[in-house]
Design a protein around this motif. Structure first.
Motif, mmCIF file in Angstrom:
data_model
loop_
_atom_site.group_PDB
_atom_site.id
_atom_site.type_symbol
_atom_site.label_atom_id
_atom_site.label_comp_id
_atom_site.label_asym_id
_atom_site.label_seq_id
_atom_site.Cartn_x
_atom_site.Cartn_y
_atom_site.Cartn_z
ATOM 1 N N TYR A 203 0.843 -1.191 0.000
ATOM 2 C CA TYR A 203 0.000 0.000 0.000
ATOM 3 C C TYR A 203 0.882 1.246 0.000
ATOM 4 C CZ TYR A 203 -3.297 3.563 1.524
ATOM 5 O OH TYR A 203 -4.056 4.699 1.618
ATOM 6 N N LEU A 204 0.665 2.094 -1.001
ATOM 7 C CA LEU A 204 1.451 3.324 -1.154
ATOM 8 C C LEU A 204 0.483 4.501 -1.156
ATOM 9 C CD1 LEU A 204 3.828 2.041 -3.991
ATOM 10 C CD2 LEU A 204 4.397 2.336 -1.565
ATOM 11 N N PRO A 205 0.278 5.137 0.007
ATOM 12 C CA PRO A 205 -0.711 6.202 0.110
ATOM 13 C C PRO A 205 -0.471 7.318 -0.890
ATOM 14 C CG PRO A 205 0.791 6.221 2.003
ATOM 15 C CD PRO A 205 1.039 4.959 1.266
ATOM 16 N N GLY A 206 -1.576 7.735 -1.524
ATOM 17 C CA GLY A 206 -1.488 8.801 -2.507
ATOM 18 C C GLY A 206 -1.213 8.308 -3.913
ATOM 19 N N GLN A 207 -0.860 7.021 -4.062
ATOM 20 C CA GLN A 207 -0.546 6.492 -5.385
ATOM 21 C C GLN A 207 -1.612 5.529 -5.903
ATOM 22 O OE1 GLN A 207 3.598 5.617 -6.315
ATOM 23 N NE2 GLN A 207 4.186 6.217 -4.241
ATOM 24 N N HIS A 208 -2.462 5.065 -5.021
ATOM 25 C CA HIS A 208 -3.593 4.222 -5.402
ATOM 26 C C HIS A 208 -4.515 4.132 -4.189
ATOM 27 C CE1 HIS A 208 -0.262 1.106 -4.411
ATOM 28 N NE2 HIS A 208 -0.868 1.440 -3.285
ATOM 29 N N THR A 209 -5.666 3.507 -4.378
ATOM 30 C CA THR A 209 -6.598 3.291 -3.278
ATOM 31 C C THR A 209 -6.824 1.792 -3.123
ATOM 32 O OG1 THR A 209 -8.581 3.335 -4.674
ATOM 33 C CG2 THR A 209 -7.771 5.460 -3.815
ATOM 34 N N LEU A 210 -7.324 1.397 -1.967
ATOM 35 C CA LEU A 210 -7.620 -0.019 -1.758
ATOM 36 C C LEU A 210 -8.657 -0.539 -2.748
ATOM 37 C CD1 LEU A 210 -7.557 -0.283 2.141
ATOM 38 C CD2 LEU A 210 -5.907 -1.238 0.525
ATOM 39 N N PRO A 211 -9.733 0.206 -3.028
ATOM 40 C CA PRO A 211 -10.682 -0.276 -4.043
ATOM 41 C C PRO A 211 -10.035 -0.460 -5.414
ATOM 42 C CG PRO A 211 -11.732 1.388 -2.688
ATOM 43 C CD PRO A 211 -10.268 1.398 -2.316
ATOM 44 N N GLU A 212 -9.112 0.427 -5.780
ATOM 45 C CA GLU A 212 -8.431 0.287 -7.072
ATOM 46 C C GLU A 212 -7.576 -0.977 -7.099
ATOM 47 O OE1 GLU A 212 -7.854 4.949 -8.472
ATOM 48 O OE2 GLU A 212 -6.311 3.978 -7.252
ATOM 49 N N LEU A 213 -6.889 -1.259 -6.003
ATOM 50 C CA LEU A 213 -6.059 -2.462 -5.951
ATOM 51 C C LEU A 213 -6.918 -3.718 -5.963
ATOM 52 C CD1 LEU A 213 -3.354 -1.345 -3.345
ATOM 53 C CD2 LEU A 213 -3.147 -1.436 -5.840
ATOM 54 N N ALA A 214 -8.063 -3.659 -5.287
ATOM 55 C CA ALA A 214 -8.976 -4.797 -5.304
ATOM 56 C C ALA A 214 -9.489 -5.049 -6.723
ATOM 57 C CB ALA A 214 -10.142 -4.551 -4.357
ATOM 58 N N ALA A 215 -9.908 -3.983 -7.398
ATOM 59 C CA ALA A 215 -10.419 -4.116 -8.762
ATOM 60 C C ALA A 215 -9.354 -4.632 -9.722
ATOM 61 C CB ALA A 215 -10.959 -2.770 -9.243
ATOM 62 N N ALA A 216 -8.089 -4.342 -9.411
ATOM 63 C CA ALA A 216 -6.983 -4.792 -10.258
ATOM 64 C C ALA A 216 -6.632 -6.257 -10.031
ATOM 65 C CB ALA A 216 -5.761 -3.919 -10.019
ATOM 66 N N GLY A 217 -7.210 -6.879 -8.986
ATOM 67 C CA GLY A 217 -6.973 -8.297 -8.754
ATOM 68 C C GLY A 217 -5.985 -8.621 -7.666
ATOM 69 N N ALA A 218 -5.581 -7.631 -6.864
ATOM 70 C CA ALA A 218 -4.671 -7.922 -5.747
ATOM 71 C C ALA A 218 -5.366 -8.859 -4.760
ATOM 72 C CB ALA A 218 -4.270 -6.641 -5.041
ATOM 73 N N ALA A 219 -4.577 -9.782 -4.197
ATOM 74 C CA ALA A 219 -5.115 -10.730 -3.221
ATOM 75 C C ALA A 219 -4.678 -10.388 -1.806
ATOM 76 C CB ALA A 219 -4.669 -12.150 -3.561
ATOM 77 N N ARG A 220 -3.709 -9.517 -1.686
ATOM 78 C CA ARG A 220 -3.213 -9.097 -0.371
ATOM 79 C C ARG A 220 -2.583 -7.721 -0.521
ATOM 80 N NH1 ARG A 220 0.739 -13.161 2.913
ATOM 81 N NH2 ARG A 220 2.360 -11.733 3.634
ATOM 82 N N VAL A 221 -2.879 -6.842 0.429
ATOM 83 C CA VAL A 221 -2.312 -5.498 0.435
ATOM 84 C C VAL A 221 -1.717 -5.275 1.823
ATOM 85 C CG1 VAL A 221 -2.745 -3.033 0.198
ATOM 86 C CG2 VAL A 221 -4.027 -4.665 -1.217
ATOM 87 N N SER A 222 -0.425 -5.071 1.874
ATOM 88 C CA SER A 222 0.246 -4.901 3.164
ATOM 89 C C SER A 222 0.800 -3.486 3.302
ATOM 90 C CB SER A 222 1.358 -5.946 3.347
ATOM 91 O OG SER A 222 2.209 -5.984 2.232
ATOM 92 N N THR A 223 1.041 -3.092 4.559
ATOM 93 C CA THR A 223 1.502 -1.728 4.807
ATOM 94 C C THR A 223 3.017 -1.615 4.891
ATOM 95 O OG1 THR A 223 1.308 -2.020 7.205
ATOM 96 C CG2 THR A 223 -0.628 -1.143 6.043
ATOM 97 N N GLY A 224 3.732 -2.748 4.982
ATOM 98 C CA GLY A 224 5.186 -2.681 5.065
ATOM 99 C C GLY A 224 5.648 -1.852 6.249
ATOM 100 N N SER A 225 6.572 -0.945 6.012
ATOM 101 C CA SER A 225 7.127 -0.122 7.094
ATOM 102 C C SER A 225 6.323 1.149 7.349
ATOM 103 C CB SER A 225 8.577 0.260 6.765
ATOM 104 O OG SER A 225 8.623 1.107 5.621
#
Length: 268
Positions: A203-225
């Motif tokens: 997850y990169l704030p300001g560069q995409h949204t969670l709904p956009e990543l979901a629609a793109a087919g992501a199966a997991r979105v993590s926050t990292g550091s």
């Protein structure tokens, strides 16, 4: 495979991604579990830097194991970032993964980036994955490629390199693949539909949204550091506010008693 391992694997659904916050110590993990997150991961950056060690160099093996041991008893599904496995010997990497599994961990994250900023050999990473799956078949192996992470930002995105590595890791037995630094949802979709494994993105704030990543087919979105770095910012902001008598108590700030209660056997 235990019920917990199976539950964690089933949370990886393309289009309905698992949102995975990353903790770096007992307090952050317990607080996230208390907040209702079903699964959490560790952040190697947070674990290493909090212990005074550099990230991604293999220096924080002991700290990684210690954090896993502290977090595993929490009532939450836990996956541990083990950098590149802290060894280039597949047998030693598998032994560490098995030890983490024995503590109650249900997944691990293992990367192909090296301390010198290059990508490790594909065959070596595949050998590590194969060794882990042979030792602990039920452990969810999230194989990370740093093709985008380490790429020259002035050059075209290394889509082919990332895809080839991800496919090789999936063929070696990885349960999921992680390609951090992919920001554009269009690229996420391109990768998701051409890799035969659940895709994890950062997850990169300001560069995409969670709904956009979901629609793109992501199966997991993590926050990292991200949470770790934001926490450091909050520490400085609050210290400066206290210095100037401008602290405004927030109703969600845990009390001393609530923080102490995180250590209760019933917590979180």
């Amino acid at each position: 495979m235990t019920d917990r391992h199976d539950t964690f694997a089933r949370l990886h659904r393309p289009g309905q991604p698992l949102f995975l916050p990353n903790a770096w110590d007992f307090a952050t993990a317990a607080t996230l579990a208390q907040a209702g997150f079903a699964a959490i991961g560790t952040t190697s950056c947070g674990v290493a830097i909090a212990a005074g060690q550099p990230d991604a160099t293999g220096a924080a093996r002991a700290e990684t194991v210690a954090v896993a041991q502290r977090l595993a008893p929490l009532p939450v599904l836990l996956t541990v970032d083990m950098e590149a496995g802290f060894s280039d010997a597949p047998r030693e990497v598998a032994e560490l993964a098995a030890a983490l599994n024995d503590t109650g961990v249900v997944g691990i994250n293992i990367e192909d980036g090296r301390p010198d900023g290059t990508l490790g050999p594909v065959d070596l990473h595949c050998a590590k994955i194969e060794a882990i799956k042979a030792a602990v078949p039920g452990l969810f192996v999230n194989a990370r490629t740093d093709a985008f992470w380490l790429a020259d930002r002035s050059a075209p995105p290394p889509v082919d390199e990332a895809r080839q590595r991800a496919r090789a890791y999936a063929a070696a037995g990885a349960d999921g693949v992680f390609i951090p630094a992919v920001a554009d949802p269009g690229l996420v979709k391109t990768l998701a539909v051409t890799i035969d494994a659940p895709l994890n993105v950062l997850y990169l704030p300001g560069q995409h949204t969670l709904p956009e990543l979901a629609a793109a087919g992501a199966a997991r979105v993590s926050t990292g550091s991200l949470l770790f770095r934001e926490a450091l910012r909050c520490v400085v902001d609050t210290a400066n506010a206290a210095l100037h008598d401008t602290v405004h108590p927030h109703p969600a700030t845990p009390t001393y008693a609530q923080v102490q209660a995180l250590l209760s056997p019933a917590a979180p």
